[in-house]
Design an enzyme around this catalytic site. Sequence first.
Site, PDB file in Angstrom:
ATOM      1  N   LYS A  76     -31.163  46.868 -15.141  1.00 20.58           N
ATOM      2  CA  LYS A  76     -31.862  47.911 -14.377  1.00 20.58           C
ATOM      3  C   LYS A  76     -32.264  47.288 -13.041  1.00 20.58           C
ATOM      4  CE  LYS A  76     -35.172  51.643 -15.077  1.00 20.58           C
ATOM      5  NZ  LYS A  76     -34.285  52.696 -14.601  1.00 20.58           N
ATOM      6  N   GLU A 119     -23.304  58.333 -19.021  1.00 17.78           N
ATOM      7  CA  GLU A 119     -24.716  58.723 -18.899  1.00 17.78           C
ATOM      8  C   GLU A 119     -24.898  59.712 -17.761  1.00 17.78           C
ATOM      9  OE1 GLU A 119     -26.994  55.085 -18.293  1.00 17.78           O
ATOM     10  OE2 GLU A 119     -25.694  54.448 -16.658  1.00 17.78           O
ATOM     11  N   ARG A 134     -36.612  44.701 -21.506  1.00 17.77           N
ATOM     12  CA  ARG A 134     -35.457  45.046 -20.656  1.00 17.77           C
ATOM     13  C   ARG A 134     -35.630  44.478 -19.243  1.00 17.77           C
ATOM     14  NH1 ARG A 134     -33.944  51.272 -20.428  1.00 17.77           N
ATOM     15  NH2 ARG A 134     -35.725  51.331 -19.021  1.00 17.77           N
TER      16      ARG A 134
HETATM   17  N1  PMP Z   1     -29.689  55.466 -17.599  1.00 14.40           N
HETATM   18  C1  PMP Z   1     -30.096  55.165 -16.345  1.00 14.40           C
HETATM   19  C2  PMP Z   1     -29.087  54.844 -15.324  1.00 14.40           C
HETATM   20  C3  PMP Z   1     -31.474  55.174 -16.027  1.00 14.40           C
HETATM   21  O1  PMP Z   1     -31.883  54.890 -14.796  1.00 14.40           O
HETATM   22  C4  PMP Z   1     -32.395  55.499 -17.039  1.00 14.40           C
HETATM   23  C5  PMP Z   1     -33.866  55.529 -16.716  1.00 14.40           C
HETATM   24  N2  PMP Z   1     -34.458  54.274 -16.914  1.00 14.40           N
HETATM   25  C6  PMP Z   1     -31.928  55.796 -18.324  1.00 14.40           C
HETATM   26  C7  PMP Z   1     -30.560  55.769 -18.569  1.00 14.40           C
HETATM   27  C8  PMP Z   1     -32.876  56.135 -19.441  1.00 14.40           C
HETATM   28  O2  PMP Z   1     -33.570  54.988 -19.859  1.00 14.40           O
HETATM   29  P1  PMP Z   1     -35.051  55.072 -20.444  1.00 14.40           P
HETATM   30  O3  PMP Z   1     -35.018  56.002 -21.582  1.00 14.40           O
HETATM   31  O4  PMP Z   1     -35.358  53.673 -20.851  1.00 14.40           O
HETATM   32  O5  PMP Z   1     -35.939  55.548 -19.337  1.00 14.40           O
END
Ligand code: PMP
Length: 309
Positions: free
Chosen positions: A167, A200, A68
């Site tokens: 990200k 989210e 990612r």
């Molecule tokens: N959405 C956002 C906006 C985030 O910052 C995160 C944290 N990385 C997630 C979802 C969850 O992703 P992950 O399970 O890969 O940490």
Amino acid sequence: MKGGKSDNRYTGSLTGIGMQIYLNGKYCSREEAKVSVFDHGFLYGDGVFEGIRAYNGRIFKLEEHLQRLYESAHHLLLDIPLSMEEMAEATLETVRRNNLQDAYIRTVVSRGPGDLGLDPQKCSGSTVVIIADKISLYAQEYYDHGLSVTTAVTRQRNANTLEPRIKSLNYLNNILVKIEATQAGVLDAIVLNEQGYVVEGSGCNVFIVNKYGELITPPIYLGILEGVTRNTVMELAAKEGITVKEAPFTRHDLYIAGECFLTGTAAELVPVTSVDGRAIGGGVPGPMTKKLMEIFHNYAQNTGTPVYS
Ligand code: PMP
């Protein structure tokens, strides 16, 4: 933050003494780990990052996180001066040097020092930082009894502005959501996209269990970060024989859900028992949530790239 309500979140560093931080190929102390004020990561939020966990001496889903990171950088035409293998090794070595079994790792690649203009071509080379520390996002009581959340007025940015799958170091949208949550007296808020579909949380993905016992999470095309924890939970749930669907749902679906939980590397799985004052599933963590929390915990403790072998 001035004007913010205090709460019992545990955030920030739990260690720090003798900490070794990776900075551009060298390991240095917390005090020595300094980046230029001309770094475009600082001036413009120009860069990418990852949050990764280690459990029990193993880095959880290292490859997925690095994938990612490199995909985000690729979209931004941001050079990462390490191969993915070298980055993996630097990540393992950072955890090793801090002698950690359980860790929260923050990997940051910024555009590097440039001039005061926007042009990334004038930057001399990317800055790479890896910090291995600990994090405890929510107090245990929230895992036991669930979180109350609100829905945020701040909408998700659409994929034609800053693609939510990247990200990036530009987390202002997420920070605005977090501020809204804090001002509403809760720990997180659910974000909707421009069409009103649930996408989210401020830093996590969202799942509901509907009245047919199906586990539903928003599809990536609605505008979410494709969470590593989200993907893991979907896989683990499917293996349990649970029907898992990526499907759009609205605020109403959230209010009438049998269960709801959030997922993220830092948060892991945390039950949501109230949304905008509406109790979810009678206001207590549901059976599927509790089961998936346990399955995830066992899986995370027993999988990943070994740090010390
Ligand atoms: N959405 C956002 C906006 C985030 O910052 C995160 C944290 N990385 C997630 C979802 C969850 O992703 P992950 O399970 O890969 O940490």
